[in-house]
Write an enzyme that holds these catalytic residues in place. Sequence first.
Site, mmCIF file in Angstrom:
data_model
loop_
_atom_site.group_PDB
_atom_site.id
_atom_site.type_symbol
_atom_site.label_atom_id
_atom_site.label_comp_id
_atom_site.label_asym_id
_atom_site.label_seq_id
_atom_site.Cartn_x
_atom_site.Cartn_y
_atom_site.Cartn_z
ATOM 1 C CG ASN A 73 -1.737 1.210 1.411
ATOM 2 O OD1 ASN A 73 -1.778 2.065 0.512
ATOM 3 N ND2 ASN A 73 -2.409 1.333 2.538
ATOM 4 C CG HIS A 79 -5.762 1.795 5.402
ATOM 5 N ND1 HIS A 79 -5.327 2.690 6.350
ATOM 6 C CD2 HIS A 79 -4.729 0.947 5.180
ATOM 7 C CE1 HIS A 79 -4.076 2.397 6.679
ATOM 8 N NE2 HIS A 79 -3.688 1.337 5.985
ATOM 9 C CD GLU A 98 -2.928 5.351 6.885
ATOM 10 O OE1 GLU A 98 -2.913 5.399 5.645
ATOM 11 O OE2 GLU A 98 -2.013 4.837 7.560
ATOM 12 C CD GLU A 124 -3.234 -2.452 7.341
ATOM 13 O OE1 GLU A 124 -2.121 -2.638 6.871
ATOM 14 O OE2 GLU A 124 -3.937 -1.467 7.073
ATOM 15 C CB SER A 164 5.498 -2.000 11.957
ATOM 16 O OG SER A 164 5.116 -0.662 12.267
#
Length: 249
Positions: free
Chosen positions: A11, A97, A99, A167, A212
Amino acid sequence: MTESIKLIAGNWKMNGVGESLEEAAALRVSLDAEAANCRVALCPPATLIERMSATVGGSAIEVGGQDCHAAASGAFTGSVSAEMLADAGANLVILGHSERRTGFGETNADVAAKVEAALAAGLEPIICVGETLEQREAGEAVAVVSEQVMQSLPQSLSCNAFAVAYEPVWAIGTGLTPTLEQIEEVHVAVRAAIVARLGAGGEKAPILYGGSVKPSNAKEILNVKEVGGALVGGASLKAEDFLGIIRAV
Ligand code: 13P
């Protein structure tokens, strides 16, 4: 456990201009020479999808978008539809996502509507879920993530290809990762939630881990039960780093 081919997806987020395609080209050269043991995808900004598709066309590298609008077309200034992503060469799209959920207020219902739009355009959605640090510290991670899966996955997914990406919000871009036990606990819960929602149609979808992931920790994470791949941010921007993760499969 149901084992299917793993998916390693990069991504790029809001990173990359034309010259960044050199990284995609370098990845292509390497994967043309040494076949990957998994599916590999790159999800660049919408402006690069068409050029990325031309760069990796005919190789094993798939191309995805990072979001799409729930509507097929219309007066939605600045938005991109699933059909437009497919038309530009994408076969995948990241949806929900964190975000987008936090920065743009996307709800589970919004994500489910986007999933329907993606399926209608023939795209394979990668549906993201994950808890915040506060939710993790309150012992709510499994409950929060299971609820997101139940609410973000429309029933129509059961007869289509898709992936879910776990995530943890606090692991994204921070260098922090959950313990392998924590990853397994959530991935097993995500599988149970997918199957509860979709029945047998949810048994095979890969559940990616994201947050990460880098060459140095990819192998141990990818070996965790129910981890069916990785959704990689920062480390997907450089071909060499991304290759290190692909080679860990
Ligand atoms: P990082 O790999 O940079 O932590 O980002 C993860 C992510 O958000 C992928 O969607």
